[in-house]
Motif scaffolding. Structure first.
Motif, PDB file in Angstrom:
ATOM      1  N   PHE A 134       1.964  10.612   5.597  1.00  0.00           N
ATOM      2  CA  PHE A 134       3.024   9.829   5.552  1.00  0.00           C
ATOM      3  C   PHE A 134       2.849   9.135   6.844  1.00  0.00           C
ATOM      4  CE2 PHE A 134       5.854  12.665   3.355  1.00  0.00           C
ATOM      5  CZ  PHE A 134       5.980  11.856   2.461  1.00  0.00           C
ATOM      6  N   GLN A 135       2.082   7.511   6.500  1.00  0.00           N
ATOM      7  CA  GLN A 135       2.783   6.613   7.464  1.00  0.00           C
ATOM      8  C   GLN A 135       3.233   6.936   9.015  1.00  0.00           C
ATOM      9  OE1 GLN A 135       3.118   2.759   6.154  1.00  0.00           O
ATOM     10  NE2 GLN A 135       2.175   1.355   8.090  1.00  0.00           N
ATOM     11  N   ILE A 136       3.917   6.935   8.918  1.00  0.00           N
ATOM     12  CA  ILE A 136       5.364   7.457   9.566  1.00  0.00           C
ATOM     13  C   ILE A 136       5.418   8.837   9.535  1.00  0.00           C
ATOM     14  CG2 ILE A 136       7.274   7.280  10.874  1.00  0.00           C
ATOM     15  CD1 ILE A 136       8.175   4.048   9.347  1.00  0.00           C
TER      16      ILE A 136
ATOM     17  N   LYS B 158       0.910  -1.139   0.204  1.00  0.00           N
ATOM     18  CA  LYS B 158      -0.071   0.240   0.266  1.00  0.00           C
ATOM     19  C   LYS B 158       0.747   1.340  -0.042  1.00  0.00           C
ATOM     20  CE  LYS B 158      -1.732  -1.213   4.401  1.00  0.00           C
ATOM     21  NZ  LYS B 158      -1.075  -1.948   3.907  1.00  0.00           N
ATOM     22  N   THR B 159       1.564   1.465   0.805  1.00  0.00           N
ATOM     23  CA  THR B 159       2.444   2.474   1.365  1.00  0.00           C
ATOM     24  C   THR B 159       3.371   2.437  -0.211  1.00  0.00           C
ATOM     25  OG1 THR B 159       2.632   2.327   3.365  1.00  0.00           O
ATOM     26  CG2 THR B 159       4.140   4.051   2.688  1.00  0.00           C
ATOM     27  N   THR B 160       3.919   1.310  -0.364  1.00  0.00           N
ATOM     28  CA  THR B 160       5.091   1.411  -1.635  1.00  0.00           C
ATOM     29  C   THR B 160       4.447   2.228  -3.102  1.00  0.00           C
ATOM     30  OG1 THR B 160       6.023  -0.577  -1.215  1.00  0.00           O
ATOM     31  CG2 THR B 160       6.428   0.192  -3.374  1.00  0.00           C
TER      32      THR B 160
ATOM     33  N   ILE C 288      -4.136   9.268   2.071  1.00  0.00           N
ATOM     34  CA  ILE C 288      -3.561   9.710   3.267  1.00  0.00           C
ATOM     35  C   ILE C 288      -2.878   8.461   4.017  1.00  0.00           C
ATOM     36  CG2 ILE C 288      -5.146   9.793   5.848  1.00  0.00           C
ATOM     37  CD1 ILE C 288      -6.863  11.678   4.759  1.00  0.00           C
ATOM     38  N   ASP C 289      -2.127   7.916   4.411  1.00  0.00           N
ATOM     39  CA  ASP C 289      -1.484   7.011   4.367  1.00  0.00           C
ATOM     40  C   ASP C 289      -1.994   6.737   6.436  1.00  0.00           C
ATOM     41  OD1 ASP C 289      -0.624   4.211   4.575  1.00  0.00           O
ATOM     42  OD2 ASP C 289       1.904   4.953   3.953  1.00  0.00           O
ATOM     43  N   GLU C 290      -2.809   5.918   6.671  1.00  0.00           N
ATOM     44  CA  GLU C 290      -3.205   5.186   8.114  1.00  0.00           C
ATOM     45  C   GLU C 290      -3.255   6.746   9.102  1.00  0.00           C
ATOM     46  OE1 GLU C 290      -1.864   2.461   9.745  1.00  0.00           O
ATOM     47  OE2 GLU C 290      -1.022   1.109   8.006  1.00  0.00           O
TER      48      GLU C 290
END
Ligand SMILES: Nc1ncnc2c1ncn2[C@@H]1O[C@H](COP(=O)(O)OP(=O)(O)OP(=O)(O)O)[C@@H](O)[C@H]1O
Ligand SMILES: [Mg+2]
Length: 240
Positions: free
Chosen positions: A82-84, A40-42, A161-163
């Motif tokens: 970003f997720q992080i 997903k993030t990739t 939106i990543d999480e």
């Protein structure tokens, strides 16, 4: 609005994203789900220009953005979080959001126009009380909200939106869902949303895409996804 066609991205021998095709229309909130390591993030990194795909094409608002620089993709109106979390932690909440307002989509804004936009977005997302705090002082959920505010302040056509939901209380989760709905309805921003928290994603999206081992194994309305045998086996399990 966004058209992803047969996109593949590998790292050495590992194909993290494998021939993925989908589109997002203007006005939609689309969920992207799948197990850890599904790609997903990739996929987000490839769409937003951090990686160049090995194969395939990405079009946004009728423009080929495949392999374009991240800043150019942002100017074209496609913005991500970003997720992080990646807030600018030496800066205040206002300065973080001002960065988005200044350098976001379209032309670079004047200082006055950007300050006005940042102030308005802080109110919109209920962050005005934290305006002068450094983001390093904030709990993670609020830093995520600052990053969302910075993205909204860019005034994008599509926000990826990543999480956002991990670690939120049920009340905060309800608020997040409402916020994302307001981003769409009040600001005319379409949303592509990666999320592991199923209550949030099933209750708030028009359509869901399911990624598993780099490939899309299902797509449909939340109702269709909830009852898809392959999705339940690959991912949802007891959650439904
Ligand atoms: N820069 C990289 N170099 C090598 N392998 C990578 C890189 N980025 C991701 N991967 C690998 O690609 C696969 C997909 O990772 P990715 O982060 O896209 O998954 P994800 O669906 O976002 O997972 P999660 O739900 O845990 O965030 C994983 O096997 C991961 O280890
Ligand atoms: Mg991820």
């Amino acid at each position: 609005m966004l058209q992803v066609s047969d996109v593949t991205k590998s790292f050495g021998g590992l194909t993290a994203v494998d021939g993925v095709s989908f589109s997002v229309d203007h006005g939609e909130i689309v969920g992207l789900i799948g197990p850890n390591g599904a790609g997903k993030t990739t996929l987000f990194n490839t769409i937003s220009g951090i990686y160049k795909p090995d194969h395939g094409e990405i079009r946004f608002n009728d423009q080929d953005i495949t392999g374009m620089r991240t800043s150019a993709i942002c100017h074209a109106g496609l913005v991500r979080t970003f997720q992080i979390v990646r807030t600018f932690d030496e800066s205040t909440v206002f300065e973080n959001v001002l960065t988005g307002a200044t350098f976001g989509s379209g032309e670079t804004r004047s200082r006055d126009a950007a300050e006005q936009q940042a102030t308005e977005v802080l109110e919109f997302l209920g962050l005005d009380q934290q305006r002068d705090q450094h983001t390093s002082e904030l709990p993670i959920a609020q830093r995520k909200l600052v990053e969302l505010a910075r993205g909204v302040a860019c005034d994008p056509d599509l926000l990826m939106i990543d999480e956002m939901g991990a670690g939120l209380t049920p009340a905060e989760l309800d608020q997040l869902v409402e916020t994302i709905e307001r981003i769409r309805s009040e600001r005319d921003i379409s949303v592509l949303w990666i999320e592991h928290v199923m209550e949030a994603i099933l209750g708030s999206t028009d359509r869901i895409l399911v990624l598993h081992k780099g490939s899309l194994i299902a797509r449909g309305t939340p109702e269709q996804i909830k009852s898809d045998d392959e999705v339940i086996e690959a991912y949802l399990g007891d959650a439904v």
